[in-house]
Design an enzyme around this catalytic site. Sequence first.
Site, mmCIF file in Angstrom:
data_model
loop_
_atom_site.group_PDB
_atom_site.id
_atom_site.type_symbol
_atom_site.label_atom_id
_atom_site.label_comp_id
_atom_site.label_asym_id
_atom_site.label_seq_id
_atom_site.Cartn_x
_atom_site.Cartn_y
_atom_site.Cartn_z
ATOM 1 N N ASP A 33 0.825 -1.204 0.000
ATOM 2 C CA ASP A 33 0.000 0.000 0.000
ATOM 3 C C ASP A 33 0.860 1.256 0.000
ATOM 4 O OD1 ASP A 33 -2.366 -1.336 0.081
ATOM 5 O OD2 ASP A 33 -2.520 -1.325 2.261
ATOM 6 N N LYS A 55 -4.087 3.109 -3.068
ATOM 7 C CA LYS A 55 -5.351 3.528 -3.666
ATOM 8 C C LYS A 55 -5.412 5.028 -3.832
ATOM 9 C CE LYS A 55 -7.628 -0.284 -1.724
ATOM 10 N NZ LYS A 55 -8.178 -0.469 -0.416
ATOM 11 N N MET A 166 -7.850 7.964 10.383
ATOM 12 C CA MET A 166 -8.374 8.567 9.154
ATOM 13 C C MET A 166 -9.270 9.765 9.457
ATOM 14 S SD MET A 166 -9.273 5.092 7.027
ATOM 15 C CE MET A 166 -9.863 4.140 8.414
#
Length: 243
Positions: A33, A55, A166
Site C-alpha cells: 500500500d 489507492k 483517518m
Amino acid sequence: MTVYLVGAGPGGVDTLTVRGLRLLERADVVVHDRLVDQDVLALIPSGAGQIDVGKHRGAAASQARINALLISLARRHDCVVRLKGGDPFVFGRGGEELLALRDAGVPVEIVPGVTSALAAPAAAGIPVTHRGLAHGVLIVTGHAGLDPEIDFADLCRRGVTLVVLMGAEQRERIARRLIGGGLPAHTPLAVIERACTSAERVVRAHLERLASLEVAPPAVIVVGAVAAIGRPDLRALAKDLHA
Ligand code: SAH
C-alpha cells in the site's frame, strides 16, 4: 502458493515484526500500500517483484482488482507478501482480501502488525487505558466524521479513550459532533502525525482546538483524559471529566 497478509507496522523497520522481516526477505513478490514506509520497502530483495497498489484513486473497484491480482500471483509464485501499514486487520480492508483468497482456495497466513491506533499514542507517552482514567479504548474511523448512530461523547465522558484513525481531514466535524454530544470543550486530546517515524509530530490540545490545529495525514487523534498524561496543564483542566 501462499499469500502472507503482513502488517508492516506504523513506521520504519523498527516496528516491523521479525516474522514480517523474514517473509519479506524470502518473498517472490510484494504487493504493498501507499502507507508502507520506504525503509521497509528497501528490505525487499532486488530479485523480487514489487507492486504498489496504493489507492490513489480510492475506487471500490480497485479492491476487486487487488483481490484478483493476489489470486493470480498466488498461482504463479510460492511466497506472495501482501504488505499493509500497521496491522492488516485494523481498517485497510485486510479482511476482504482474506475472504477473497479463501474463496479462491488460496492458502493465507496472517502476520499481525503493530497498529498505529495503539503505537501512536504509546510513542507519544499516552497510556490509553491508564488505571483510574480509562477503562477501555475504542478505535474508530473518522473518514466520514463519526458515526451518528453511536454516542461517542457519552462513551468518552464515561472513561473510554477514543482513538480516531483517518480523521485528520474531518477533524472539524469530529470536534463538533463530540462537543455537540456533550463532551466538555476542555477534554484533552492529542494528535500524532507520522508516528514511529523520524517525522513524528505530537500536538496536545483541548477538544475545542481540534478544528483549528494544522494536521497532515497520516495522523491518529486520541481523545480523553489520558491525553493529558505528562501534561499537568491539561490534566488540571480534565480532572472533573469522569466525576
Ligand atoms: N492498518 C493500519 C490503519 C490503516 S487506516 C494500522 O493498523 O495502523 C490508515 C490510517 O491509519 C491513517 O489515516 C492514520 O489515521 C493511521 N496511521 C497509519 N500509520 C500512521 C502513522 N505512522 N502515524 C499516524 N497515523 C497513522
